[in-house]
Design a protein around this motif. Structure first.
Motif, PDB file in Angstrom:
ATOM      1  N   PHE A   1       0.828  -1.202   0.000  1.00  0.00           N
ATOM      2  CA  PHE A   1       0.000   0.000   0.000  1.00  0.00           C
ATOM      3  C   PHE A   1       0.872   1.266   0.000  1.00  0.00           C
ATOM      4  O   PHE A   1       1.088   1.903   1.036  1.00  0.00           O
ATOM      5  N   GLY A   2       1.361   1.605  -1.183  1.00  0.00           N
ATOM      6  CA  GLY A   2       2.316   2.696  -1.338  1.00  0.00           C
ATOM      7  C   GLY A   2       1.894   4.008  -0.708  1.00  0.00           C
ATOM      8  O   GLY A   2       2.743   4.778  -0.246  1.00  0.00           O
ATOM      9  N   MET A   3       0.591   4.282  -0.660  1.00  0.00           N
ATOM     10  CA  MET A   3       0.140   5.556  -0.102  1.00  0.00           C
ATOM     11  C   MET A   3       0.501   5.688   1.374  1.00  0.00           C
ATOM     12  O   MET A   3       0.631   6.797   1.889  1.00  0.00           O
ATOM     13  N   PHE A   4       0.672   4.534   2.065  1.00  0.00           N
ATOM     14  CA  PHE A   4       1.009   4.571   3.484  1.00  0.00           C
ATOM     15  C   PHE A   4       2.510   4.480   3.731  1.00  0.00           C
ATOM     16  O   PHE A   4       2.940   4.442   4.878  1.00  0.00           O
ATOM     17  N   GLN A   5       3.298   4.417   2.675  1.00  0.00           N
ATOM     18  CA  GLN A   5       4.745   4.323   2.825  1.00  0.00           C
ATOM     19  C   GLN A   5       5.406   5.700   2.924  1.00  0.00           C
ATOM     20  O   GLN A   5       6.613   5.802   3.107  1.00  0.00           O
ATOM     21  N   ARG A   6       4.612   6.738   2.788  1.00  0.00           N
ATOM     22  CA  ARG A   6       5.161   8.089   2.926  1.00  0.00           C
ATOM     23  C   ARG A   6       5.261   8.460   4.400  1.00  0.00           C
ATOM     24  O   ARG A   6       4.365   8.172   5.187  1.00  0.00           O
ATOM     25  N   GLU A   7       6.349   9.096   4.741  1.00  0.00           N
ATOM     26  CA  GLU A   7       6.548   9.515   6.117  1.00  0.00           C
ATOM     27  C   GLU A   7       5.920  10.876   6.360  1.00  0.00           C
ATOM     28  O   GLU A   7       5.859  11.713   5.462  1.00  0.00           O
ATOM     29  N   ALA A   8       5.452  11.078   7.574  1.00  0.00           N
ATOM     30  CA  ALA A   8       4.913  12.375   7.986  1.00  0.00           C
ATOM     31  C   ALA A   8       5.567  12.755   9.310  1.00  0.00           C
ATOM     32  O   ALA A   8       4.942  12.818  10.354  1.00  0.00           O
TER      33      ALA A   8
END
Length: 249
Positions: A116-123
């Motif tokens: 799930f690439g959308m959740f692999q971004r860091e915030a």
């Protein structure tokens, strides 16, 4: 009985969730999002250079890392307490709620493994406090806030476990504290034995992909137990065992 910890343990769900929370914290430490950054964290929270770290100034390193761990523990426990308090408004005795939480935990396991690439971004919060002991707890706070693909799924899964068998602010706080313990203890052990700790980290770095898959697999397995109802069966068995042996709680 007015002891909230005793009540949580006697319903069986906490006994089952505590080792999972501890292991989830350890898996988070060994993840690719945290493990490679450990030497940098050690240097930053102590204000020591690489040369000073090599001289094993254990007292300063241990104090700095302790303050760092305290910082993110405060954030995680506060989140767990809030979620537990909100959960008291939900009828957690309904089987479908546990099953729904199980589906979410399975998704979190897949995210941990890199799906799930959308959740692999860091915030992350990129504001940097002053290096050294004064900035160590602030760095811990910023570490605990935001979303990191290797920490967010495991922490979220632990928080969702508080919904099984009934939830409360006490239970949510305790589970997230145990998670923080699993994440923070390796930091403290490395601070006490810097050279040996760095050697051990090299081994885990070489096997980081395997560890990531094992960690994700663990979450998926827990989620499947919740979806199939086996998790609740285990909780009931533990509850019977607690009452049978009459634990002094």
């Amino acid at each position: 009985m007015n002891n909230p910890f005793a009540e949580a343990i006697q319903n069986g769900s906490l006994l089952l969730a505590m080792p999972v929370a501890l292991l989830a914290g350890l898996v988070s430490f060994l993840s690719p999002c945290v493990l490679p950054l450990v030497p940098g964290y050690l240097g930053y929270v102590t204000g020591l250079t690489g040369v000073d770290l090599g001289q094993q100034r254990r007292g300063r390193m241990f104090l700095g890392i302790s303050l760092f761990v305290l910082g993110f523990t405060v954030v995680f426990v506060a989140l767990g307490t809030a979620l537990g308090a909100i959960g008291t408004w939900v009828s957690t005795n309904a089987g479908w709620i546990t099953q729904l939480m199980g589906v979410v935990v399975i998704v979190l396991g897949i995210v941990f493994m890199g799906g799930f690439g959308m959740f692999q971004r860091e915030a992350r919060i990129h504001a940097k406090p002053p290096a050294g002991l004064w900035g160590a707890p602030v760095l811990g706070l910023t570490f605990g806030l935001g979303w990191v693909p290797c920490i967010g799924p495991t922490l979220s899964a632990v928080q969702l476990l508080s919904f099984s068998g009934g939830t409360s602010a006490t239970k949510g706080a305790l589970l997230t504290f145990i998670y923080s313990l699993g994440l923070g203890l390796p930091f403290l052990l490395i601070a006490l034995g810097f050279r040996r700790g760095m050697g051990a980290l090299e081994f885990f770095r070489k096997h980081r992909l395997l560890l990531q898959r094992v960690g994700g697999g663990m979450l998926i397995a827990v989620g499947l137990l919740m979806v199939t109802g086996v998790w609740n069966l285990l909780i009931n068995q533990l509850q019977l065992w607690v009452f049978t042996v009459k634990l002094p709680i």
